[in-house]
Structure formats: C-alpha cells, structure tokens
Scaffold this motif. Structure first.
Motif, short mmCIF file in Angstrom:
data_model
loop_
_atom_site.label_atom_id
_atom_site.label_comp_id
_atom_site.label_asym_id
_atom_site.label_seq_id
_atom_site.Cartn_x
_atom_site.Cartn_y
_atom_site.Cartn_z
N PRO A 31 0.83 -1.21 0.00
CA PRO A 31 0.00 0.00 0.00
C PRO A 31 0.86 1.26 0.00
CG PRO A 31 -0.07 -1.05 2.15
CD PRO A 31 0.69 -1.98 1.25
N THR A 32 0.40 2.29 -0.70
CA THR A 32 1.12 3.58 -0.76
C THR A 32 0.13 4.73 -0.69
OG1 THR A 32 0.96 3.67 -3.17
CG2 THR A 32 2.92 2.61 -2.26
N LEU A 33 0.62 5.88 -0.33
CA LEU A 33 -0.22 7.08 -0.39
C LEU A 33 0.53 8.20 -1.11
CD1 LEU A 33 -2.98 8.18 0.67
CD2 LEU A 33 -1.64 9.31 2.43
N CYS A 34 1.79 8.42 -0.73
CA CYS A 34 2.52 9.57 -1.30
C CYS A 34 3.35 9.18 -2.51
CB CYS A 34 3.39 10.23 -0.24
SG CYS A 34 4.83 9.26 0.27
N TYR A 35 3.21 7.95 -2.98
CA TYR A 35 3.98 7.49 -4.15
C TYR A 35 3.19 7.72 -5.43
CZ TYR A 35 5.90 4.27 -7.57
OH TYR A 35 6.41 3.72 -8.73
N HIS A 36 3.88 8.15 -6.49
CA HIS A 36 3.30 8.16 -7.83
C HIS A 36 4.45 7.89 -8.81
CE1 HIS A 36 1.33 9.39 -11.52
NE2 HIS A 36 0.18 9.41 -10.86
N TYR A 42 9.21 10.47 -2.08
CA TYR A 42 9.39 11.53 -1.09
C TYR A 42 9.41 10.97 0.34
CZ TYR A 42 8.11 15.97 1.22
OH TYR A 42 8.07 17.08 2.01
N GLY A 43 8.79 9.79 0.53
CA GLY A 43 8.85 9.15 1.84
C GLY A 43 8.05 9.84 2.91
N ALA A 44 6.89 10.40 2.56
CA ALA A 44 6.14 11.19 3.53
C ALA A 44 5.15 10.38 4.36
CB ALA A 44 5.39 12.31 2.81
N CYS A 45 4.46 9.41 3.73
CA CYS A 45 3.33 8.78 4.44
C CYS A 45 3.74 7.56 5.26
CB CYS A 45 2.25 8.39 3.44
SG CYS A 45 2.64 6.95 2.41
N ARG A 46 4.80 6.89 4.88
CA ARG A 46 5.33 5.69 5.55
C ARG A 46 4.41 4.47 5.47
NH1 ARG A 46 9.50 8.43 7.39
NH2 ARG A 46 10.69 6.69 8.19
N LEU A 47 3.39 4.58 4.63
CA LEU A 47 2.45 3.46 4.51
C LEU A 47 3.08 2.26 3.80
CD1 LEU A 47 -0.54 3.05 5.22
CD2 LEU A 47 -1.11 3.80 2.92
N CYS A 48 4.13 2.51 3.05
CA CYS A 48 4.73 1.46 2.23
C CYS A 48 5.79 0.66 3.00
CB CYS A 48 5.34 2.07 0.98
SG CYS A 48 6.73 3.16 1.36
N VAL A 61 11.57 -0.65 7.00
CA VAL A 61 12.01 0.47 6.15
C VAL A 61 10.86 0.89 5.25
CG1 VAL A 61 14.37 -0.42 6.12
CG2 VAL A 61 12.82 -0.98 4.24
N ILE A 62 10.97 2.09 4.67
CA ILE A 62 9.94 2.49 3.71
C ILE A 62 10.39 2.06 2.30
CG2 ILE A 62 8.77 4.30 4.98
CD1 ILE A 62 10.52 6.36 3.78
N SER A 63 9.56 1.25 1.68
CA SER A 63 9.98 0.56 0.45
C SER A 63 10.13 1.51 -0.74
CB SER A 63 8.99 -0.54 0.11
OG SER A 63 7.70 -0.01 -0.12
N CYS A 64 9.45 2.66 -0.73
CA CYS A 64 9.54 3.56 -1.89
C CYS A 64 10.87 4.31 -1.93
CB CYS A 64 8.38 4.55 -1.91
SG CYS A 64 8.42 5.78 -0.60
N MET A 65 11.64 4.26 -0.82
CA MET A 65 12.93 4.95 -0.78
C MET A 65 14.09 3.98 -0.58
SD MET A 65 12.23 8.38 -0.67
CE MET A 65 13.46 9.26 0.28
S1 FES Z 1 4.50 5.61 -0.37
FE1 FES Z 1 4.54 7.14 1.16
S2 FES Z 1 6.41 6.73 2.21
FE2 FES Z 1 6.42 5.30 0.60
#
Ligand code: FES
Ligand code: SF4
Length: 190
Positions: A31-36, A42-48, A61-65
């Motif tokens: 799941p993601t929120l701030c990813y596109h 950007y690593g803002a929501c930490r949902l990932c 860890v946050i997977s998008c970063m």
């Molecule tokens: S999708 Fe938001 S921190 Fe990774």
C-alpha cells in the motif's frame, strides 16, 4: 540485475530501483499514499513499510525509498508490518474521515475512525507533497510549494498569493489522494 526475495519469491530489479519498484514490477501489492510513478519518491506517508533482512539484522524500512541490494530478504505482510500500517491508516483516517482513499485503506486494514478524529474536517491535507512534486516535475511549473514549518507546515503558492505560474492544468487535483487539493484550490487562487 540485482536478485533478492520478496515474501520468499525470487525477484530481480535494476540497480537504481527501490524495493517498491520491484514489488510493483512483479505485481506484489504494497500500500502507498505519497507514491506516484511519475514523480520522485518523497517518503512522507510511511504506509509502504516492509521488513528487510540484510543478513545482519531485520529492519522496518519504507519501500519507496529503499534501494535494492543483492540477497536481501523482504517481507511485505507480517504482523509487525501490518501493525505499523494500521497505526498509520488510523492517523490518516482520523484526519480525513470522508476521503474515499482513506476509507478504502481503512476497510482493507479493518480500521474505523477513533474518538480522536478531527471534528469538521472531511478531506485533510496529509502533506504528502504529491501535488507539489507533480507541479514541479511533471508540469514544469512552480505554482505550489510547502509553506511554514513544523505543525504549521502547509501547501500553498509561493508567497501565499495567487500564482501566475499556475496553468490550471488540474494535475494537482488529479494526483491528490485525499481530495484536499480541491479545498485548497480556492485558497491558492489557481
Ligand atoms: S509511499 Fe509514502 S512513504 Fe512510501
Ligand atoms: S493537497 Fe493532496 S496531494 Fe497535496 S500534499 Fe495535501 S494530500 Fe498531498
């Protein structure tokens, strides 16, 4: 190519990919929120969040970063991870109880609005920054920016005035996951 595992399945990705990039490529849901995909993470929501075992220790860890490395073991669906995600979804839902995206995540994680939910707020901005990044990186305009700091941080136009940079393209409205941008639109005079 770099080889490692996600949930026990062997996967491969290119050197500059993140764990989330590889998961998406292989159809593994995180799941993601701030990813596109159109803008830099950007690593803002930490949902990932995911768990990564690099052979020395296991970390959340946050997977998008998180850049991929040879031989790491990634777990996306553990009690530890789901607990962290539930807390994040609870906080986000309490801020934006009417947001369809939040309701979808709440249903997925079995979360309901708590007694701490914000009264009178339906679509709060979570400062995920997607609108700012899309405006800068996709449109090439600078019509939106972050204003203030700390608890007063907000999305606004440069110098808090109607921005001449705004092309009224609607990209920020399109990428905003919560519906907050619609409410902010009048404020920035776009
Ligand atoms: S999708 Fe938001 S921190 Fe990774
Ligand atoms: S207005 Fe929407 S896209 Fe922009 S930071 Fe807030 S929640 Fe994210």
């Amino acid at each position: 190519m770099i080889t490692f595992t996600i949930d026990g399945k062997e996967v491969q990705g290119q050197e500059d990919w993140t764990v989330l990039d590889v998961a998406k490529w292989h159809g593994i849901d995180i799941p993601t929120l701030c990813y596109h995909p159109a803008v830099e993470p950007y690593g803002a929501c930490r949902l990932c969040v995911v768990e990564v075992d690099d052979g020395r220790r296991s970390r959340v860890v946050i997977s998008c970063m998180y850049p991929i490395r040879e031989g790491i073991k990634v777990l996306t669906d553990t009690p530890r991870i789901n607990n962290v995600r539930r807390w994040i979804v609870q906080l986000l839902l309490d801020e934006s109880p009417a947001s369809p995206k939040m309701q979808e995540l709440a249903t997925k994680f079995g979360v309901t609005p708590s007694r701490f939910k914000k009264a009178g707020v339906d679509f709060a901005c979570h400062l995920c920054g997607l609108c700012v990044r899309a405006c800068h990186e996709v449109v090439g305009a600078q019509a939106l920016t972050f204003g203030n700091r700390g608890l007063r941080k907000e999305i606004t136009s440069p110098f808090h005035t109607g921005s001449k940079e705004c092309l009224s393209c609607g990209t920020c409205l399109y990428v905003c996951p919560t519906g907050a941008m619609e409410q902010l639109f009048d404020k920035v005079g776009a």
